[in-house]
Write a protein that holds these residues in place. Sequence first.
Motif, PDB file in Angstrom:
ATOM      1  N   ALA A 139       0.842  -1.207   0.000  1.00 14.98           N
ATOM      2  CA  ALA A 139       0.000   0.000   0.000  1.00 14.98           C
ATOM      3  C   ALA A 139       0.874   1.252   0.000  1.00 14.98           C
ATOM      4  O   ALA A 139       0.642   2.190  -0.774  1.00 14.98           O
ATOM      5  N   ALA A 140       1.881   1.258   0.839  1.00  9.92           N
ATOM      6  CA  ALA A 140       2.785   2.411   0.914  1.00  9.92           C
ATOM      7  C   ALA A 140       3.568   2.586  -0.387  1.00  9.92           C
ATOM      8  O   ALA A 140       3.803   3.709  -0.833  1.00  9.92           O
ATOM      9  N   ARG A 148      -5.982   1.151   6.285  1.00 11.04           N
ATOM     10  CA  ARG A 148      -7.440   0.934   6.292  1.00 11.04           C
ATOM     11  C   ARG A 148      -8.099   1.562   5.062  1.00 11.04           C
ATOM     12  O   ARG A 148      -8.969   0.970   4.431  1.00 11.04           O
ATOM     13  N   GLY A 149      -7.662   2.759   4.723  1.00 15.64           N
ATOM     14  CA  GLY A 149      -8.189   3.429   3.531  1.00 15.64           C
ATOM     15  C   GLY A 149      -7.873   2.640   2.269  1.00 15.64           C
ATOM     16  O   GLY A 149      -8.706   2.516   1.367  1.00 15.64           O
ATOM     17  N   ARG A 152     -10.156  -0.479   2.188  1.00 13.55           N
ATOM     18  CA  ARG A 152     -11.530  -0.121   1.799  1.00 13.55           C
ATOM     19  C   ARG A 152     -11.612   0.171   0.302  1.00 13.55           C
ATOM     20  O   ARG A 152     -12.512  -0.305  -0.396  1.00 13.55           O
ATOM     21  N   ALA A 153     -10.667   0.963  -0.204  1.00 12.90           N
ATOM     22  CA  ALA A 153     -10.668   1.313  -1.624  1.00 12.90           C
ATOM     23  C   ALA A 153     -10.471   0.059  -2.484  1.00 12.90           C
ATOM     24  O   ALA A 153     -11.135  -0.104  -3.516  1.00 12.90           O
ATOM     25  N   PHE A 154      -9.578  -0.821  -2.063  1.00 13.50           N
ATOM     26  CA  PHE A 154      -9.308  -2.055  -2.808  1.00 13.50           C
ATOM     27  C   PHE A 154     -10.569  -2.921  -2.848  1.00 13.50           C
ATOM     28  O   PHE A 154     -10.941  -3.441  -3.901  1.00 13.50           O
ATOM     29  N   THR A 160     -12.920  -7.584  -3.079  1.00 10.04           N
ATOM     30  CA  THR A 160     -12.258  -8.473  -2.120  1.00 10.04           C
ATOM     31  C   THR A 160     -11.146  -7.686  -1.422  1.00 10.04           C
ATOM     32  O   THR A 160     -10.774  -6.612  -1.877  1.00 10.04           O
ATOM     33  N   THR A 161     -10.637  -8.241  -0.353  1.00 11.11           N
ATOM     34  CA  THR A 161      -9.551  -7.566   0.359  1.00 11.11           C
ATOM     35  C   THR A 161      -8.227  -7.808  -0.371  1.00 11.11           C
ATOM     36  O   THR A 161      -8.102  -8.783  -1.131  1.00 11.11           O
TER      37      THR A 161
END
Length: 185
Positions: A139-140, A148-149, A152-154, A160-161
């Motif tokens: 993510a970074a 968390r953001g 949620r966006a993914f 899916t997560t």
Amino acid sequence: MRAHGLGVSPAQLLSGYLGRLWDVAEDLTAPQRLDAGRAALELLAMTLRGVAPSVPGGEGSAGVLLDMMQRHVREHLSDPTLRVEELARRHHVSVGRVYALFERIGTTPGTYLREQRLLAAQTLLSDPRYARIDVSNIAAAVGFVDLRGFERAFRRRFGTTPGAWRREHHQARSTPATTEKKPQD
């Protein structure tokens, strides 16, 4: 010769583009200068051939500018500070102009940036070479500062997560097409 639907000739378009480029050239980075030079050469070639630029949305220089902004976004996904204001500053236009350009392709700059980040994350999560890298680090790496953001966006985008996506795509690659049965003793 008039460019179809533009009301300007290719030569006028080239002249306007070169004039604007001259005004901002000192403030461009080396890669931006290279991109702008390539765009100028393409416009010159089209002018010499008498071909009207076929850039989505009409005005050639606007299409070139939008393309440069999209390229900048893709090349700087990992920069968590990349925002609309940064695109405007780097390309010497107003924030409103940035929004107008992205509207031509049916999106907003923020939505385009988030989509590119999510697609990059999806690619990394699907690649076995990055299987040992934590989801938070992925993510970074694509510019999300809040895990968390990102999750949620993914989930909104792919249903899916990120972790489930990774497991599903790594299992699909490691599952053989046919399974052999072990001989029974």
